[in-house]
Design a protein around this motif. Structure first.
Motif, PDB file in Angstrom:
ATOM      1  N   LEU A 218     -35.888 -84.381 -31.248  1.00 42.97           N
ATOM      2  CA  LEU A 218     -36.797 -85.445 -30.814  1.00 42.97           C
ATOM      3  C   LEU A 218     -37.319 -86.264 -31.981  1.00 42.97           C
ATOM      4  O   LEU A 218     -37.578 -87.461 -31.849  1.00 42.97           O
ATOM      5  N   ASP A 219     -37.514 -85.631 -33.112  1.00 42.71           N
ATOM      6  CA  ASP A 219     -37.984 -86.319 -34.313  1.00 42.71           C
ATOM      7  C   ASP A 219     -36.771 -86.816 -35.092  1.00 42.71           C
ATOM      8  O   ASP A 219     -35.943 -86.025 -35.540  1.00 42.71           O
ATOM      9  N   PRO A 220     -36.633 -88.126 -35.283  1.00 39.10           N
ATOM     10  CA  PRO A 220     -35.421 -88.658 -35.926  1.00 39.10           C
ATOM     11  C   PRO A 220     -35.256 -88.272 -37.390  1.00 39.10           C
ATOM     12  O   PRO A 220     -34.167 -88.415 -37.941  1.00 39.10           O
ATOM     13  N   ILE A 221     -36.321 -87.812 -38.045  1.00 32.96           N
ATOM     14  CA  ILE A 221     -36.172 -87.382 -39.434  1.00 32.96           C
ATOM     15  C   ILE A 221     -36.467 -85.888 -39.582  1.00 32.96           C
ATOM     16  O   ILE A 221     -36.759 -85.399 -40.678  1.00 32.96           O
ATOM     17  N   ALA A 222     -36.388 -85.157 -38.458  1.00 30.04           N
ATOM     18  CA  ALA A 222     -36.607 -83.711 -38.524  1.00 30.04           C
ATOM     19  C   ALA A 222     -35.435 -83.002 -39.168  1.00 30.04           C
ATOM     20  O   ALA A 222     -35.598 -81.954 -39.788  1.00 30.04           O
ATOM     21  N   ALA A 223     -34.247 -83.544 -39.001  1.00 28.76           N
ATOM     22  CA  ALA A 223     -33.037 -82.917 -39.535  1.00 28.76           C
ATOM     23  C   ALA A 223     -32.492 -83.728 -40.708  1.00 28.76           C
ATOM     24  O   ALA A 223     -32.697 -84.944 -40.795  1.00 28.76           O
ATOM     25  N   THR A 224     -31.791 -83.062 -41.603  1.00 28.83           N
ATOM     26  CA  THR A 224     -31.163 -83.744 -42.728  1.00 28.83           C
ATOM     27  C   THR A 224     -29.797 -84.299 -42.322  1.00 28.83           C
ATOM     28  O   THR A 224     -29.180 -83.855 -41.364  1.00 28.83           O
ATOM     29  N   ARG A 225     -29.359 -85.294 -43.067  1.00 32.55           N
ATOM     30  CA  ARG A 225     -28.014 -85.822 -42.864  1.00 32.55           C
ATOM     31  C   ARG A 225     -27.000 -84.863 -43.487  1.00 32.55           C
ATOM     32  O   ARG A 225     -27.314 -84.160 -44.443  1.00 32.55           O
ATOM     33  N   PRO A 226     -25.790 -84.844 -42.951  1.00 38.17           N
ATOM     34  CA  PRO A 226     -24.744 -84.013 -43.583  1.00 38.17           C
ATOM     35  C   PRO A 226     -24.417 -84.531 -44.977  1.00 38.17           C
ATOM     36  O   PRO A 226     -24.630 -85.706 -45.288  1.00 38.17           O
ATOM     37  N   GLY A 227     -23.901 -83.648 -45.795  1.00 38.56           N
ATOM     38  CA  GLY A 227     -23.644 -83.997 -47.180  1.00 38.56           C
ATOM     39  C   GLY A 227     -22.476 -84.933 -47.403  1.00 38.56           C
ATOM     40  O   GLY A 227     -22.410 -85.617 -48.421  1.00 38.56           O
ATOM     41  N   GLY A 228     -21.544 -84.979 -46.470  1.00 45.30           N
ATOM     42  CA  GLY A 228     -20.370 -85.829 -46.639  1.00 45.30           C
ATOM     43  C   GLY A 228     -20.598 -87.249 -46.167  1.00 45.30           C
ATOM     44  O   GLY A 228     -21.722 -87.751 -46.101  1.00 45.30           O
ATOM     45  N   LYS A 250     -32.044 -85.008 -49.781  1.00 44.30           N
ATOM     46  CA  LYS A 250     -31.336 -83.732 -49.678  1.00 44.30           C
ATOM     47  C   LYS A 250     -32.332 -82.576 -49.738  1.00 44.30           C
ATOM     48  O   LYS A 250     -33.189 -82.518 -50.603  1.00 44.30           O
ATOM     49  N   GLY A 251     -32.182 -81.665 -48.797  1.00 44.08           N
ATOM     50  CA  GLY A 251     -33.056 -80.506 -48.759  1.00 44.08           C
ATOM     51  C   GLY A 251     -34.398 -80.756 -48.112  1.00 44.08           C
ATOM     52  O   GLY A 251     -35.235 -79.863 -48.050  1.00 44.08           O
ATOM     53  N   HIS A 252     -34.643 -81.983 -47.624  1.00 43.60           N
ATOM     54  CA  HIS A 252     -35.918 -82.308 -46.998  1.00 43.60           C
ATOM     55  C   HIS A 252     -35.716 -82.569 -45.507  1.00 43.60           C
ATOM     56  O   HIS A 252     -34.749 -83.205 -45.101  1.00 43.60           O
ATOM     57  N   HIS A 253     -36.631 -82.104 -44.709  1.00 40.92           N
ATOM     58  CA  HIS A 253     -36.643 -82.409 -43.280  1.00 40.92           C
ATOM     59  C   HIS A 253     -38.017 -82.085 -42.744  1.00 40.92           C
ATOM     60  O   HIS A 253     -38.850 -81.475 -43.411  1.00 40.92           O
ATOM     61  N   ASN A 254     -38.292 -82.526 -41.527  1.00 39.29           N
ATOM     62  CA  ASN A 254     -39.605 -82.329 -40.929  1.00 39.29           C
ATOM     63  C   ASN A 254     -39.624 -81.193 -39.921  1.00 39.29           C
ATOM     64  O   ASN A 254     -40.571 -81.066 -39.158  1.00 39.29           O
ATOM     65  N   SER A 255     -38.590 -80.396 -39.897  1.00 42.76           N
ATOM     66  CA  SER A 255     -38.507 -79.297 -38.946  1.00 42.76           C
ATOM     67  C   SER A 255     -38.920 -77.998 -39.625  1.00 42.76           C
ATOM     68  O   SER A 255     -38.631 -77.769 -40.801  1.00 42.76           O
TER      69      SER A 255
END
Length: 535
Positions: A218-228, A250-255
Motif C-alpha cells: 500500500l505504501d509506494p516507498i515501503a519496498a526497495t527497488r530491485p538491484g538490476g 539501497k537498503g532503505h524502505h518504510n516497511s
C-alpha cells in the motif's frame, strides 16, 4: 442464480449489475445522490493473474505503454520466510478528488453517483490532474493526448453490467456496490471488517478499499527497488521523464519487514523543463516592472523617465509573453488553450492564474501605452494595481503547486514567500544592470535590495532542506533534490546564487550568475518533487 440486493446486485454468474441507475449527467463534486459506487479489492483472494489488467485494456482500448489498472507485487520477508503480496493499483475514486479541483476545464469531473469520470473533448492536456493525484492513477493517452484513468467502466454500469475487471476476476477478489446501501456487500465489508485505504492523510476519502493487503504494497516507498534494471516483467526506466516505484536508496524502505518490489510499472513525470523555465520567466515578469515602480515611488526615480515609461513595462511584457508561450506549448492539446477562458473550472489555480496573468498583462500594456503618450501621471495612478497584480503573478504558483496533493515538497508554507523573494531578487538585479538609466540613489537602493534578497533566498533554501519534513514523501523529495537525480542542478544553483555576491565587484557578473543559479535551483525544486513514487 441472481441475488439482487436493493438496487444493485454485486456479483452474478452473468456479470450483471441489476437496476443500476445511469448518472452520466451529474457533475456535482461529491456523491450527493442515492448512490456512491465504491470498490473492494480482497487481496486475500488475489492470485496475481493480471486478468483484470488485460480485461481493462481490452474493454477500454488502452494503448500499450500505459494502463488504467495493474497488479503490483512485493516480496516480503527474508529467506526462507518469504511471501509474495499482491496489490491491484488503480484510480481510488475519491469522494474529495483533487484531480477534479485541479482540472482547469472540468474535463475531470465527479458524477452524482460518486464516480470520477473524464471528458476528453474538453481536456487540454495540462497534466494538472496527474500532478494532483496522490495515487498516480492518471496518465496521458499516447494516441489521443488526453488524460485518462479508471472510471469504473461507467459505460457498463449504466447498462447494468459490472466493470470488466470485476467480470473476469477468477477468484472474485474484486467487487463493487453502493456504499450508501446498508445491505450491500461492499457496505457490510467496509463497515464490519478490517479494510485499508491508501494515503488517508491526503483527505481524499478514497472509494477503493483493500481487504487483507500487506502494508508493504500500500505504501509506494515501503519496498526497495530491485538491484538490476528490471522488475519481473517490466523495465526500470533510466529517464528523467519517468519515475520508478519503490524506495530509491539501497537498503532503505518504510516497511518494518524486509520488502522488495518484484513487479511494478514506471510512471510519467507530469511537468518537465518547460514548467521549470516558466517559474523563472514568470519571476522576471512579476519582479521587473513592479520594482521599477517601487523605485519611482520611494527612490526618486521619475515617472517620466524612460525606465518607468518604456523599459520597465516592455521587459515584463516580453517575459510574461514567454511565460504564456511556455504554458501553452506544454499542453498536450495546445490548440485548446482557449478553453481555460471559455470553459473554466474556477477552483483550479490554472484558471485563476490565467486570469491573474491576463490582468497583469493588461496593466503592463496599458502602462506602456500611457508611457508612450507621456501620461506619466496615469502610470503613477495605475502603479499600485500593477504592483499588486505583479505580486499575485509571482505567488499564485504556490497555490497551483499546493493543489498537487501528491507532491509533498510543494505543500510547504514557505513556497509563497520564497516566490515573492525570487521576484524581488530578479527584479532588483535586472534593474541594477541598467544602471545607466538610474540615479545614484536608485542604483544603490536596487543593489541593496538585490543583496538582501540573495541572503533571504539562501536562508529559505537551507530552511527547506534542513528543517525536518513531516512526511516520508517530502523527505524523499529532498533526497532526490540534494543527493540524487537533481543534485547537480540544486548544488549548482545554490553555489551560483551565492556567487551573486560578486555583484559588489561586478554587477553584470553577479546578477548574471545569480539569475542562472536561480533557474537551476527552480528546475531542481520542480522536478525533485515529482520524482517520489506514488503508486
Amino acid at each position: 442464480m441472481q441475488n439482487p440486493v436493493n438496487s444493485v446486485m454485486f456479483r452474478s454468474h452473468e456479470g450483471v449489475v441489476e437496476n443500476a441507475r445511469p448518472s452520466a449527467g451529474g457533475r456535482d463534486v461529491g456523491s450527493r445522490g442515492p448512490e456512491r459506487w465504491v470498490k473492494v479489492l480482497d487481496q486475500t483472494r488475489c492470485i496475481g493473474c493480471h486478468a483484470c489488467t488485460t480485461a481493462c485494456k481490452s474493454e477500454n482500448e488502452v494503448p500499450l505503454g500505459v494502463t488504467r489498472t495493474y497488479v503490483k507485487s512485493v516480496d516480503v520477508g527474508s529467506y526462507p520466510n518469504v511471501r509474495r503480496a499482491f496489490q491491484v493499483t488503480r484510480c481510488n475514486q475519491c469522494e474529495n478528488p483533487p484531480c477534479v479541483t485541479a482540472c482547469p476545464t472540468g474535463a475531470m469531473y465527479q458524477r452524482a453517483d460518486g464516480i470520477v469520470d473524464f471528458d476528453k473533448r474538453i481536456c487540454i492536456g495540462c497534466k494538472a490532474c496527474m500532478a494532483a493525484c496522490p495515487y498516480d492513477a492518471i496518465f496521458i493517452n499516447p494516441e489521443d493526448h488526453s488524460a485518462e484513468k479508471c472510471n469504473f467502466c461507467a459505460h457498463r454500469i449504466e447498462i447494468g453490467l459490472e466493470p470488466a475487471c470485476v467480470a473476469v476476476c477468477p477468484t472474485e477478489a474484486i467487487f463493487i456496490g453502493n456504499i450508501k446501501d446498508p445491505n450491500s456487500r461492499v457496505s457490510k465489508v467496509v463497515q464490519r471488517e478490517h479494510v485499508s485505504v491508501r494515503k488517508a492523510e491526503k483527505h481524499t476519502r478514497p472509494g477503493l478499499f483493500y481487504k487483507g493487503a500487506h502494508a508493504a504494497t500500500l505504501d509506494p516507498i515501503a519496498a526497495t527497488r530491485p538491484g538490476g534494471s528490471t522488475f519481473m516483467w517490466s523495465e526500470l526506466k533510466d529517464s528523467t521523464k519517468t519515475v520508478n516505484s519503490g524506495h530509491p536508496e539501497k537498503g532503505h524502505h518504510n516497511s518494518s519487514a524486509a520488502a522488495k518490489l518484484s513487479y511494478d510499472i514506471s510512471h510519467s513525470v507530469p511537468w518537465g523543463w518547460k514548467v521549470s523555465l516558466y517559474t523563472w520567466t514568470k519571476g522576471v515578469a512579476a519582479g521587473f516592472f513592479p520594482f521599477v515602480l517601487l523605485l519611482s515611488y520611494f527612490a526618486k526615480l521619475s515617472f517620466s523617465s524612460e525606465m518607468t515609461r518604456v523599459i520597465g513595462p516592455v521587459v515584463s511584457l516580453v517575459f510574461l509573453g514567454i511565460t504564456g508561450v511556455l504554458l501553452i506549448v506544454d499542453l498536450k492539446h495546445p490548440e485548446r488553450f482557449y478553453l481555460l477562458f471559455t470553459h473554466p473550472q474556477w477552483k483550479s489555480w490554472l484558471v485563476r492564474g490565467g486570469v491573474i496573468i491576463s490582468l497583469y498583462g493588461a496593466a503592463l500594456a496599458l502602462s506602456l501605452l500611457l508611457g508612450f503618450t507621456h501620461n506619466s501621471g496615469y502610470v503613477k495612478d495605475l502603479g499600485p494595481v500593477t504592483i499588486v497584480l505583479g505580486a499575485l503573478t509571482a505567488v499564485y504558483t504556490a497555490f497551483l503547486f499546493a493543489q498537487s496533493k501528491a507532491r509533498d515538497l510543494w505543500q510547504s508554507p514557505l513556497l509563497g514567500p520564497m516566490l515573492l523573494v525570487q521576484a524581488a531578487l530578479i527584479g532588483s538585479g535586472g534593474v541594477a544592470l541598467l544602471h545607466s538609466y538610474l540615479s545614484v540613489t536608485s542604483y544603490r537602493w536596487a543593489a541593496d535590495v538585490f543583496l538582501t534578497m540573495l541572503v533571504l533566498h539562501t536562508l529559505f533554501v537551507f530552511a527547506e532542506i534542513l528543517i525536518p519534513h513531516p512526511t516520508a514523501g517530502a523527505h524523499l523529495a529532498v533526497f532526490e533534490m540534494t543527493r540524487s537525480t537533481m543534485a547537480k542542478f540544486f548544488w549548482f544553483g545554490v553555489a551560483a546564487i551565492a556567487l551573486g555576491f560578486l555583484f559588489i565587484l561586478s554587477p553584470l557578473v553577479g546578477v548574471s550568475i545569480a539569475l542562472l543559479g536561480l533557474l537551476s535551483y527552480e528546475h531542481a525544486f520542480v522536478q525533485s518533487a515529482q520524482r517520489v513514487p506514488l503508486a
